[in-house]
Design a protein around this motif. Structure first.
Motif, PDB file in Angstrom:
ATOM      1  N   MET A 276     -44.727  14.842 -41.921  1.00 47.20           N
ATOM      2  CA  MET A 276     -45.800  15.247 -40.825  1.00 47.20           C
ATOM      3  C   MET A 276     -47.078  15.835 -40.762  1.00 47.20           C
ATOM      4  O   MET A 276     -48.028  15.823 -40.375  1.00 47.20           O
ATOM      5  CB  MET A 276     -45.003  15.260 -39.769  1.00 47.20           C
ATOM      6  CG  MET A 276     -45.223  15.406 -38.767  1.00 47.20           C
ATOM      7  SD  MET A 276     -43.840  16.223 -37.677  1.00 47.20           S
ATOM      8  CE  MET A 276     -44.010  18.033 -37.695  1.00 47.20           C
ATOM      9  N   PHE A 277     -46.444  17.347 -42.095  1.00 41.16           N
ATOM     10  CA  PHE A 277     -47.140  18.303 -42.207  1.00 41.16           C
ATOM     11  C   PHE A 277     -48.757  17.766 -43.099  1.00 41.16           C
ATOM     12  O   PHE A 277     -49.821  17.897 -42.163  1.00 41.16           O
ATOM     13  CB  PHE A 277     -46.336  19.374 -42.553  1.00 41.16           C
ATOM     14  CG  PHE A 277     -45.921  20.036 -42.071  1.00 41.16           C
ATOM     15  CD1 PHE A 277     -46.061  20.367 -40.352  1.00 41.16           C
ATOM     16  CD2 PHE A 277     -44.077  20.273 -42.467  1.00 41.16           C
ATOM     17  CE1 PHE A 277     -44.923  21.423 -39.367  1.00 41.16           C
ATOM     18  CE2 PHE A 277     -43.482  21.082 -41.079  1.00 41.16           C
ATOM     19  CZ  PHE A 277     -43.416  20.939 -39.796  1.00 41.16           C
ATOM     20  N   GLN A 278     -48.455  16.887 -44.107  1.00 38.54           N
ATOM     21  CA  GLN A 278     -49.255  15.900 -44.801  1.00 38.54           C
ATOM     22  C   GLN A 278     -49.937  15.629 -43.876  1.00 38.54           C
ATOM     23  O   GLN A 278     -51.665  16.201 -43.731  1.00 38.54           O
ATOM     24  CB  GLN A 278     -49.091  15.127 -45.941  1.00 38.54           C
ATOM     25  CG  GLN A 278     -47.884  16.683 -46.721  1.00 38.54           C
ATOM     26  CD  GLN A 278     -47.254  15.785 -47.911  1.00 38.54           C
ATOM     27  OE1 GLN A 278     -47.419  14.662 -47.786  1.00 38.54           O
ATOM     28  NE2 GLN A 278     -46.635  16.098 -48.964  1.00 38.54           N
ATOM     29  N   ASP A 279     -49.451  14.641 -43.257  1.00 38.33           N
ATOM     30  CA  ASP A 279     -50.316  14.082 -42.164  1.00 38.33           C
ATOM     31  C   ASP A 279     -51.419  14.174 -41.070  1.00 38.33           C
ATOM     32  O   ASP A 279     -52.352  13.599 -40.990  1.00 38.33           O
ATOM     33  CB  ASP A 279     -49.460  12.866 -41.508  1.00 38.33           C
ATOM     34  CG  ASP A 279     -49.696  11.099 -41.236  1.00 38.33           C
ATOM     35  OD1 ASP A 279     -50.555  10.628 -42.121  1.00 38.33           O
ATOM     36  OD2 ASP A 279     -50.277  10.653 -40.121  1.00 38.33           O
ATOM     37  N   LEU A 280     -50.542  14.845 -40.475  1.00 40.53           N
ATOM     38  CA  LEU A 280     -51.428  16.628 -39.110  1.00 40.53           C
ATOM     39  C   LEU A 280     -52.499  16.990 -40.237  1.00 40.53           C
ATOM     40  O   LEU A 280     -53.373  16.643 -39.866  1.00 40.53           O
ATOM     41  CB  LEU A 280     -49.845  16.992 -38.598  1.00 40.53           C
ATOM     42  CG  LEU A 280     -49.221  16.354 -37.722  1.00 40.53           C
ATOM     43  CD1 LEU A 280     -48.207  17.355 -37.636  1.00 40.53           C
ATOM     44  CD2 LEU A 280     -49.978  15.009 -36.541  1.00 40.53           C
TER      45      LEU A 280
ATOM     46  N   ILE B 233     -35.867  16.744 -39.959  1.00 40.11           N
ATOM     47  CA  ILE B 233     -35.215  16.066 -40.718  1.00 40.11           C
ATOM     48  C   ILE B 233     -36.477  16.385 -41.697  1.00 40.11           C
ATOM     49  O   ILE B 233     -37.665  15.818 -41.999  1.00 40.11           O
ATOM     50  CB  ILE B 233     -35.988  14.522 -40.400  1.00 40.11           C
ATOM     51  CG1 ILE B 233     -34.669  14.066 -39.472  1.00 40.11           C
ATOM     52  CG2 ILE B 233     -35.145  13.294 -41.155  1.00 40.11           C
ATOM     53  CD1 ILE B 233     -35.594  12.788 -38.283  1.00 40.11           C
ATOM     54  N   PRO B 234     -36.010  17.008 -42.897  1.00 42.36           N
ATOM     55  CA  PRO B 234     -36.858  17.177 -44.336  1.00 42.36           C
ATOM     56  C   PRO B 234     -37.743  16.494 -44.739  1.00 42.36           C
ATOM     57  O   PRO B 234     -38.973  17.117 -44.934  1.00 42.36           O
ATOM     58  CB  PRO B 234     -35.284  17.886 -45.129  1.00 42.36           C
ATOM     59  CG  PRO B 234     -34.199  18.059 -44.186  1.00 42.36           C
ATOM     60  CD  PRO B 234     -34.719  16.812 -43.275  1.00 42.36           C
ATOM     61  N   ALA B 235     -37.121  15.544 -45.587  1.00 41.76           N
ATOM     62  CA  ALA B 235     -38.739  14.400 -46.196  1.00 41.76           C
ATOM     63  C   ALA B 235     -39.802  14.096 -44.928  1.00 41.76           C
ATOM     64  O   ALA B 235     -40.783  14.166 -45.043  1.00 41.76           O
ATOM     65  CB  ALA B 235     -37.809  13.453 -46.414  1.00 41.76           C
ATOM     66  N   LYS B 236     -39.345  13.418 -43.221  1.00 41.99           N
ATOM     67  CA  LYS B 236     -39.945  12.756 -42.743  1.00 41.99           C
ATOM     68  C   LYS B 236     -41.565  14.194 -42.189  1.00 41.99           C
ATOM     69  O   LYS B 236     -41.264  14.380 -42.246  1.00 41.99           O
ATOM     70  CB  LYS B 236     -39.628  12.844 -41.054  1.00 41.99           C
ATOM     71  CG  LYS B 236     -40.394  12.140 -40.045  1.00 41.99           C
ATOM     72  CD  LYS B 236     -39.468  11.554 -39.179  1.00 41.99           C
ATOM     73  CE  LYS B 236     -39.911  10.751 -38.459  1.00 41.99           C
ATOM     74  NZ  LYS B 236     -39.708   9.767 -37.334  1.00 41.99           N
ATOM     75  N   GLY B 237     -40.235  15.650 -41.990  1.00 36.85           N
ATOM     76  CA  GLY B 237     -41.499  16.995 -41.673  1.00 36.85           C
ATOM     77  C   GLY B 237     -42.147  16.930 -42.654  1.00 36.85           C
ATOM     78  O   GLY B 237     -43.809  17.127 -41.975  1.00 36.85           O
TER      79      GLY B 237
ATOM     80  N   PHE C 213     -42.819  27.756 -36.050  1.00 34.04           N
ATOM     81  CA  PHE C 213     -42.785  26.366 -34.968  1.00 34.04           C
ATOM     82  C   PHE C 213     -41.458  25.861 -35.750  1.00 34.04           C
ATOM     83  O   PHE C 213     -41.093  25.647 -37.080  1.00 34.04           O
ATOM     84  CB  PHE C 213     -43.755  25.635 -35.982  1.00 34.04           C
ATOM     85  CG  PHE C 213     -43.888  23.640 -36.188  1.00 34.04           C
ATOM     86  CD1 PHE C 213     -43.888  22.968 -34.163  1.00 34.04           C
ATOM     87  CD2 PHE C 213     -43.385  23.211 -36.444  1.00 34.04           C
ATOM     88  CE1 PHE C 213     -44.467  22.383 -34.292  1.00 34.04           C
ATOM     89  CE2 PHE C 213     -43.360  22.184 -36.519  1.00 34.04           C
ATOM     90  CZ  PHE C 213     -43.827  21.260 -35.309  1.00 34.04           C
ATOM     91  N   PRO C 214     -40.906  25.041 -35.239  1.00 30.51           N
ATOM     92  CA  PRO C 214     -41.253  24.711 -33.655  1.00 30.51           C
ATOM     93  C   PRO C 214     -40.937  25.509 -32.667  1.00 30.51           C
ATOM     94  O   PRO C 214     -40.064  26.589 -32.462  1.00 30.51           O
ATOM     95  CB  PRO C 214     -40.514  23.095 -33.481  1.00 30.51           C
ATOM     96  CG  PRO C 214     -39.712  24.008 -34.115  1.00 30.51           C
ATOM     97  CD  PRO C 214     -39.844  24.038 -35.064  1.00 30.51           C
TER      98      PRO C 214
END
Length: 196
Positions: A63-67, A56-60, A84-85
């Motif tokens: 997620m990368f920033q948060d990780l 999901i582009p926006a969520k992805g 990835f993935p």
């Protein structure tokens, strides 16, 4: 009764890697036992209708920033492979096989794979790369490959995955302290509380 954390994991999840770097410290701090339970994240997704946030582009992007934020907080490296993935079926069968057949080498085995995938950013979708990583870490790639075709190994991984879904697991990492489930590496503080 001793305190335990059941850690349902798949190597291909970056959040699982981050949890893996922290859970042994939490267990040492609380005098608890960490129980590693390999599962197949693709199987969990299929059974639950879930999907990787990366799809999901926006969520992805988030997620990368948060990780990355969490990796910095934990003081650990995190590097994504360009592929990835990845499909982890063979890797997780190998992990399951090592746990069943060579438990004394299990932790060393997952350490080398987590390191190759998430510290070095190597493409473990590529059999030649996997063979090189295993050889560099003192494992015989042919022996490991043989584990992935072992019927008991395959059945146990499938069984672990089905049991995870039955207990409410929908993604990785998923951890249990008793009957309490905690999803995601950002819930480790709750695990610490549950163990304390």
């Amino acid at each position: 009764m001793s305190k335990t954390v059941e850690f349902f994991f798949d190597l291909g999840s970056p959040a699982t890697y981050l949890a893996y770097t922290q859970l042994p410290k939490i267990c040492a701090q609380t005098d608890s036992q960490l129980i590693y339970t390999p599962m197949l994240l693709g199987g969990v997704f299929k059974a639950t209708g879930n999907a990787s946030p990366a799809t999901i582009p926006a969520k992805g992007r988030y997620m990368f920033q948060d990780l990355d934020r969490y990796a910095k907080r934990y003081g650990v490296p995190l590097k994504f492979t360009a592929d990835f993935p990845i499909n982890t079926l063979m890797l997780m069968r190998a992990v399951m096989g090592m746990q069943l057949r060579h438990p004394e080498r299990f932790l060393t085995f997952i350490d080398c794979l987590f390191h190759a995938l998430w510290v070095e950013g190597r493409n473990l979708n590529d059999p030649a790369t996997v063979a090189a990583v295993l050889t560099q870490n003192g494992f015989d790639p042919n022996e490991v490959l043989a584990l992935t075709t072992d019927e008991e190994v395959k059945a146990t991984l499938k069984d672990n995955t089905e049991k995870a879904v039955q207990r409410g697991v929908f993604g990785a990492p998923s951890m249990f302290v008793g009957d309490q489930m905690f999803f995601g590496q950002d819930r480790l503080d709750f695990i610490l509380e549950a163990l304390s």
